[in-house]
Design a protein around this motif. Structure first.
Motif, PDB file in Angstrom:
ATOM      1  N   PHE A 168      24.962  75.295  26.381  1.00  0.00           N
ATOM      2  CA  PHE A 168      24.006  75.810  27.352  1.00  0.00           C
ATOM      3  C   PHE A 168      24.536  77.093  27.985  1.00  0.00           C
ATOM      4  O   PHE A 168      25.742  77.291  28.111  1.00  0.00           O
ATOM      5  CB  PHE A 168      23.789  74.787  28.477  1.00  0.00           C
TER       6      PHE A 168
ATOM      7  N   SER B 174      21.240  58.618  34.628  1.00  0.00           N
ATOM      8  CA  SER B 174      22.577  59.113  34.974  1.00  0.00           C
ATOM      9  C   SER B 174      22.453  60.273  35.946  1.00  0.00           C
ATOM     10  O   SER B 174      21.572  61.119  35.792  1.00  0.00           O
ATOM     11  CB  SER B 174      23.318  59.612  33.734  1.00  0.00           C
TER      12      SER B 174
ATOM     13  N   THR C 211      34.209  77.744  39.397  1.00  0.00           N
ATOM     14  CA  THR C 211      33.172  77.170  38.550  1.00  0.00           C
ATOM     15  C   THR C 211      32.788  75.795  39.073  1.00  0.00           C
ATOM     16  O   THR C 211      33.235  75.357  40.126  1.00  0.00           O
ATOM     17  CB  THR C 211      33.630  77.103  37.084  1.00  0.00           C
TER      18      THR C 211
ATOM     19  N   GLN D 228      20.186  67.953  31.013  1.00  0.00           N
ATOM     20  CA  GLN D 228      20.475  67.596  32.393  1.00  0.00           C
ATOM     21  C   GLN D 228      19.735  68.567  33.301  1.00  0.00           C
ATOM     22  O   GLN D 228      19.813  69.784  33.113  1.00  0.00           O
ATOM     23  CB  GLN D 228      21.979  67.684  32.638  1.00  0.00           C
TER      24      GLN D 228
ATOM     25  N   PHE E  96      31.818  73.130  32.344  1.00  0.00           N
ATOM     26  CA  PHE E  96      31.456  74.526  32.522  1.00  0.00           C
ATOM     27  C   PHE E  96      32.644  75.449  32.297  1.00  0.00           C
ATOM     28  O   PHE E  96      33.795  75.099  32.572  1.00  0.00           O
ATOM     29  CB  PHE E  96      30.941  74.762  33.950  1.00  0.00           C
ATOM     30  N   GLY E  97      32.343  76.673  31.852  1.00  0.00           N
ATOM     31  CA  GLY E  97      33.334  77.739  31.887  1.00  0.00           C
ATOM     32  C   GLY E  97      33.445  78.272  33.309  1.00  0.00           C
ATOM     33  O   GLY E  97      32.722  77.843  34.213  1.00  0.00           O
ATOM     34  N   ILE E  98      34.359  79.218  33.503  1.00  0.00           N
ATOM     35  CA  ILE E  98      34.604  79.730  34.854  1.00  0.00           C
ATOM     36  C   ILE E  98      33.520  80.693  35.317  1.00  0.00           C
ATOM     37  O   ILE E  98      33.455  81.037  36.494  1.00  0.00           O
ATOM     38  CB  ILE E  98      35.973  80.431  34.965  1.00  0.00           C
TER      39      ILE E  98
ATOM     40  N   TYR F 125      23.738  78.930  31.681  1.00  0.00           N
ATOM     41  CA  TYR F 125      23.068  78.873  32.974  1.00  0.00           C
ATOM     42  C   TYR F 125      23.329  80.172  33.723  1.00  0.00           C
ATOM     43  O   TYR F 125      24.356  80.829  33.529  1.00  0.00           O
ATOM     44  CB  TYR F 125      23.598  77.712  33.818  1.00  0.00           C
TER      45      TYR F 125
ATOM     46  N   LEU G 108      18.661  77.159  34.117  1.00  0.00           N
ATOM     47  CA  LEU G 108      18.912  77.140  32.690  1.00  0.00           C
ATOM     48  C   LEU G 108      18.325  78.381  32.030  1.00  0.00           C
ATOM     49  O   LEU G 108      17.150  78.692  32.205  1.00  0.00           O
ATOM     50  CB  LEU G 108      18.289  75.878  32.069  1.00  0.00           C
TER      51      LEU G 108
ATOM     52  N   THR H  37      20.023  63.072  34.333  1.00  0.00           N
ATOM     53  CA  THR H  37      19.658  62.914  32.918  1.00  0.00           C
ATOM     54  C   THR H  37      18.928  61.600  32.752  1.00  0.00           C
ATOM     55  O   THR H  37      19.245  60.623  33.430  1.00  0.00           O
ATOM     56  CB  THR H  37      20.930  62.883  32.038  1.00  0.00           C
TER      57      THR H  37
ATOM     58  N   ALA I 257      16.663  65.148  26.865  1.00  0.00           N
ATOM     59  CA  ALA I 257      18.059  65.168  26.434  1.00  0.00           C
ATOM     60  C   ALA I 257      18.911  66.032  27.347  1.00  0.00           C
ATOM     61  O   ALA I 257      20.124  65.906  27.377  1.00  0.00           O
ATOM     62  CB  ALA I 257      18.156  65.689  25.000  1.00  0.00           C
TER      63      ALA I 257
ATOM     64  N   LYS J  97      19.400  76.804  25.647  1.00  0.00           N
ATOM     65  CA  LYS J  97      20.214  75.691  25.184  1.00  0.00           C
ATOM     66  C   LYS J  97      20.245  75.684  23.662  1.00  0.00           C
ATOM     67  O   LYS J  97      19.278  76.110  23.005  1.00  0.00           O
ATOM     68  CB  LYS J  97      19.646  74.367  25.709  1.00  0.00           C
TER      69      LYS J  97
ATOM     70  N   LYS K  69      27.944  69.994  26.541  1.00  0.00           N
ATOM     71  CA  LYS K  69      27.556  68.655  26.979  1.00  0.00           C
ATOM     72  C   LYS K  69      28.400  67.613  26.279  1.00  0.00           C
ATOM     73  O   LYS K  69      28.762  67.785  25.115  1.00  0.00           O
ATOM     74  CB  LYS K  69      26.078  68.452  26.644  1.00  0.00           C
TER      75      LYS K  69
ATOM     76  N   GLY L  94      25.638  62.846  26.686  1.00  0.00           N
ATOM     77  CA  GLY L  94      24.598  63.737  27.177  1.00  0.00           C
ATOM     78  C   GLY L  94      24.378  63.728  28.668  1.00  0.00           C
ATOM     79  O   GLY L  94      23.376  64.249  29.147  1.00  0.00           O
ATOM     80  N   ASN L  95      25.314  63.151  29.430  1.00  0.00           N
ATOM     81  CA  ASN L  95      25.044  63.035  30.852  1.00  0.00           C
ATOM     82  C   ASN L  95      26.006  63.804  31.740  1.00  0.00           C
ATOM     83  O   ASN L  95      25.948  63.672  32.959  1.00  0.00           O
ATOM     84  CB  ASN L  95      25.010  61.554  31.249  1.00  0.00           C
ATOM     85  N   LYS L  96      26.889  64.611  31.150  1.00  0.00           N
ATOM     86  CA  LYS L  96      27.687  65.483  31.987  1.00  0.00           C
ATOM     87  C   LYS L  96      28.047  66.750  31.209  1.00  0.00           C
ATOM     88  O   LYS L  96      28.098  66.755  29.988  1.00  0.00           O
ATOM     89  CB  LYS L  96      28.948  64.798  32.499  1.00  0.00           C
ATOM     90  N   LEU L  97      28.273  67.809  31.968  1.00  0.00           N
ATOM     91  CA  LEU L  97      28.573  69.112  31.389  1.00  0.00           C
ATOM     92  C   LEU L  97      29.960  69.582  31.808  1.00  0.00           C
ATOM     93  O   LEU L  97      30.406  69.313  32.923  1.00  0.00           O
ATOM     94  CB  LEU L  97      27.551  70.146  31.854  1.00  0.00           C
TER      95      LEU L  97
ATOM     96  N   PHE M 164      27.103  81.106  33.430  1.00  0.00           N
ATOM     97  CA  PHE M 164      27.992  80.023  33.054  1.00  0.00           C
ATOM     98  C   PHE M 164      27.606  79.469  31.685  1.00  0.00           C
ATOM     99  O   PHE M 164      26.437  79.158  31.435  1.00  0.00           O
ATOM    100  CB  PHE M 164      27.916  78.876  34.071  1.00  0.00           C
TER     101      PHE M 164
ATOM    102  N   LEU N 251      21.878  76.546  40.034  1.00  0.00           N
ATOM    103  CA  LEU N 251      21.893  76.897  38.616  1.00  0.00           C
ATOM    104  C   LEU N 251      20.495  76.881  38.013  1.00  0.00           C
ATOM    105  O   LEU N 251      19.705  75.988  38.303  1.00  0.00           O
ATOM    106  CB  LEU N 251      22.747  75.899  37.837  1.00  0.00           C
TER     107      LEU N 251
ATOM    108  N   TYR O 269      28.504  67.555  41.010  1.00  0.00           N
ATOM    109  CA  TYR O 269      29.448  68.642  40.772  1.00  0.00           C
ATOM    110  C   TYR O 269      29.715  69.376  42.083  1.00  0.00           C
ATOM    111  O   TYR O 269      28.865  69.419  42.969  1.00  0.00           O
ATOM    112  CB  TYR O 269      28.872  69.679  39.793  1.00  0.00           C
TER     113      TYR O 269
ATOM    114  N   ALA P  88      25.060  63.134  37.694  1.00  0.00           N
ATOM    115  CA  ALA P  88      26.395  63.724  37.792  1.00  0.00           C
ATOM    116  C   ALA P  88      26.449  64.596  39.038  1.00  0.00           C
ATOM    117  O   ALA P  88      25.532  65.375  39.286  1.00  0.00           O
ATOM    118  CB  ALA P  88      26.704  64.559  36.554  1.00  0.00           C
TER     119      ALA P  88
ATOM    120  N   LEU Q 236      30.371  60.677  37.739  1.00  0.00           N
ATOM    121  CA  LEU Q 236      29.175  60.392  36.967  1.00  0.00           C
ATOM    122  C   LEU Q 236      28.717  58.987  37.296  1.00  0.00           C
ATOM    123  O   LEU Q 236      29.487  58.029  37.173  1.00  0.00           O
ATOM    124  CB  LEU Q 236      29.474  60.515  35.483  1.00  0.00           C
TER     125      LEU Q 236
END
Lengths: 113, 115
Positions: free
Chosen positions: A34, B32, B43, B104, A103-105, A36, A46, B97, B102, A49, A94, A98-101, A90, A44, B36, B34, B49
């Motif tokens: 992804f 779910s 970042t 988030q 991220f890059g900085i 963002y 999107l 999610t 599919a 993707k 995933k 599929g329920n958490k990401l 960013f 954020l 952050y 999450a 979760l």
């Protein structure tokens, strides 16, 4: 463990010029990727993707990204930057459930008039 | 469509006090959630979760004692920042999610300032 690297912390580009933001990922298996964007003082949004399929993905506002398995990359591009593209971008990968990401900085894009 | 709301959008608390933030999913079932945190100039770090009918999984450096989370149904989750200090300031996002989606979906975030 999965990870995302964005090697450029800041990119400055003139309005109307092209833009490329780099993203490298580390993931065992087939990644879901992804991009963002975070505008100043906001959450954020999107941009686009990648789900397995066509390696070139079109997003909103003229952005596109290209997935490369051989290079473990998912670079973001835009042909002509507008001043409103001034933001932090960013890249994220995933997890398999599929329920958490992860991220890059982030890469901060500054647009010169 | 699928939307995620967060309340409050901004909050200020005194050092050592606690504050609760909420996340609501509309248009889909958030199996779910999450949470952050984005600290200033950084970042997004995953705090924990939460999956309905499963134990909440906290990432390294984050604990239930500091960030208790409730996820009582498929549309709502809340997280409290207990005993907040300067290092807890930042933007807290929830990403939900579930359903036929599919991807988030993120809320706009709760921005926490600690005085």
């Amino acid at each position: 463990a999965q990870s995302v690297t964005q090697p450029d912390a800041r990119v400055t580009v003139s309005e109307g010029a092209s833009l490329q933001l780099r993203c490298k990922y580390s993931y065992f298996g087939t990644p879901y990727l992804f991009w963002y964007v975070q505008y100043p003082r906001q959450g954020l949004q999107l941009l686009l993707k990648y789900y397995p399929g066509d390696p070139v993905v079109q997003g909103v506002n003229g952005f596109e990204a290209e997935f490369s398995k051989s290079n473990s990359s998912f670079h973001l591009r835009k042909a002509s930057v507008h001043w409103s593209d001034w933001a932090v971008y960013f890249c994220a990968v995933k997890n398999s459930a599929g329920n958490k990401l992860t991220f890059g900085i982030g890469t901060r894009v500054l647009v010169r008039p | 469509g699928a939307l995620v709301y967060q309340y409050p959008r901004r909050t200020i608390c005194k050092s050592g006090t606690s504050m609760r933030m909420e996340c609501q999913a509309v248009g889909f079932q958030a199996t779910s959630v999450a949470w952050y945190r984005q600290s200033p100039q950084k970042t997004f770090e995953l705090i924990a979760l939460s999956t309905v009918n499963s134990a909440i999984k906290y990432e390294q450096n984050f604990t239930q004692e500091k960030f208790p989370i409730s996820h009582p149904n498929l549309s709502f989750s809340s997280m409290t920042v207990l005993n907040a200090y300067l290092e807890d300031r930042g933007l807290y996002l929830c990403g939900a999610t579930g359903g036929n989606y599919a991807e988030q979906f993120f809320g706009p975030g709760t921005r926490l300032t600690v005085l």
